[in-house]
Design an enzyme around this catalytic site. Sequence first.
Site, mmCIF file in Angstrom:
data_model
loop_
_atom_site.group_PDB
_atom_site.id
_atom_site.type_symbol
_atom_site.label_atom_id
_atom_site.label_comp_id
_atom_site.label_asym_id
_atom_site.label_seq_id
_atom_site.Cartn_x
_atom_site.Cartn_y
_atom_site.Cartn_z
ATOM 1 N N ASP A 105 0.836 -1.203 0.000
ATOM 2 C CA ASP A 105 0.000 0.000 0.000
ATOM 3 C C ASP A 105 0.872 1.256 0.000
ATOM 4 O O ASP A 105 1.995 1.241 0.488
ATOM 5 C CB ASP A 105 -0.914 -0.028 1.240
ATOM 6 N N ASN A 109 -10.920 -2.577 -5.563
ATOM 7 C CA ASN A 109 -10.147 -1.618 -6.363
ATOM 8 C C ASN A 109 -10.774 -1.367 -7.744
ATOM 9 O O ASN A 109 -10.446 -0.375 -8.399
ATOM 10 C CB ASN A 109 -8.690 -2.090 -6.532
HETATM 11 C C1 IPE Z 1 -5.391 -2.791 -0.209
HETATM 12 O O1 IPE Z 1 -5.094 -1.449 -0.370
HETATM 13 C C2 IPE Z 1 -5.373 -3.478 -1.553
HETATM 14 C C3 IPE Z 1 -4.064 -3.607 -2.176
HETATM 15 C C4 IPE Z 1 -2.915 -3.273 -1.634
HETATM 16 C C5 IPE Z 1 -4.073 -4.180 -3.491
HETATM 17 P P1 IPE Z 1 -6.244 -0.351 -0.534
HETATM 18 O O2 IPE Z 1 -5.545 0.947 -0.658
HETATM 19 O O3 IPE Z 1 -7.160 -0.735 -1.630
HETATM 20 O O4 IPE Z 1 -7.023 -0.475 0.838
HETATM 21 P P2 IPE Z 1 -7.772 0.619 1.699
HETATM 22 O O5 IPE Z 1 -8.741 1.303 0.793
HETATM 23 O O6 IPE Z 1 -6.743 1.564 2.206
HETATM 24 O O7 IPE Z 1 -8.421 -0.146 2.808
HETATM 25 C C1 IPE Z 2 -1.653 0.233 -3.379
HETATM 26 O O1 IPE Z 2 -1.450 1.585 -3.427
HETATM 27 C C2 IPE Z 2 -1.847 -0.374 -4.744
HETATM 28 C C3 IPE Z 2 -3.237 -0.733 -5.043
HETATM 29 C C4 IPE Z 2 -4.218 -0.763 -4.215
HETATM 30 C C5 IPE Z 2 -3.516 -1.095 -6.432
HETATM 31 P P1 IPE Z 2 -2.647 2.621 -3.394
HETATM 32 O O2 IPE Z 2 -3.022 2.953 -4.802
HETATM 33 O O3 IPE Z 2 -3.747 2.126 -2.555
HETATM 34 O O4 IPE Z 2 -1.929 3.862 -2.718
HETATM 35 P P2 IPE Z 2 -2.557 4.863 -1.670
HETATM 36 O O5 IPE Z 2 -3.108 4.068 -0.543
HETATM 37 O O6 IPE Z 2 -3.609 5.647 -2.388
HETATM 38 O O7 IPE Z 2 -1.398 5.715 -1.247
HETATM 39 MG MG MG Z 3 -4.158 2.321 -0.578
#
Ligand code: IPE
Ligand code: IPE
Ligand code: MG
Length: 259
Positions: free
Chosen positions: A38, A86
Amino acid sequence: MAVAVYTEPRMRNLFSFTGSKEPDAAGRKPVHIAVIMDGNGRWAKKRGLPRLAGHRAGSESVRRMLTYCRDAGIRYLTLYAFSTENWSRPKDEVSGLMHLLEGFIKEHESDLLEKQVRLRVIGRRHDLPEKLQTEIARLEKETEAFDRQLLVALSYSGRAELTDAVRRIAERICDGSLRPGEIDETTISANLYAPDVPDPDLIIRTSGEMRISNFLLWECAYSEFYVTPVLWPDFQEQDFLAALDAYAARDRRFGGVKA
Ligand code: IPE
Ligand code: IPE
Ligand code: MG
């Protein structure tokens, strides 16, 4: 808000990275590490870049992580790359991510072959673009004989995995090959996406969020959690080793008491 982070002292000297496939006698080396990668978006935002640049940088972290795991003799690595939730992100980000994933498969092919790593995708792969599905199936076949495994969770969520397991079990009840009274925990485990893979010993989450975000809900029952404020694209070997050190210092009791 302050983020609580485990700061156990470095304890590398307590176990050695021999490259063996099994944990050391004290069970201090995880057999299976799972990562909630993340913070890509925040990494990009901090630099005034589009979110996709963060995902691209995150893909480089994946490459490095494969090296760290190989050097540490970790047998299974599961990476949470795209959740079922996502899909609700802006269209551009989703299509950009799918494009990146296709590139990832192509670019990492030689790396996986050279490092002798088996690729497996867990999740609702039929949701993915067809071309990506084809590439995944090809590389899964090409690497299927390798012992060490990289599991990539794509269009994955723990609830979807359990729902799919319940559907499969229900089909067996309908066709008469299983009676409801015969269902036990083994039946459920056997119907998950990668039933032969042991539960993760260690789950690492980057970017400081203290939540599971629908990851490995069944499998995480006794996993050790390690949260670091480091954003995924910034995750380096020292962060990986700090997570291993923290794990080595944990007292895993599985609900029991010490002898
Ligand atoms: C979890 O991250 C999913 C992945 C790392 C693929 P998200 O960014 O989607 O999760 P939330 O929204 O912070 O819970
Ligand atoms: C994790 O990074 C990757 C995916 C969930 C695809 P994020 O895209 O969730 O990054 P933040 O949480 O917005 O920083
Ligand atoms: Mg995230």
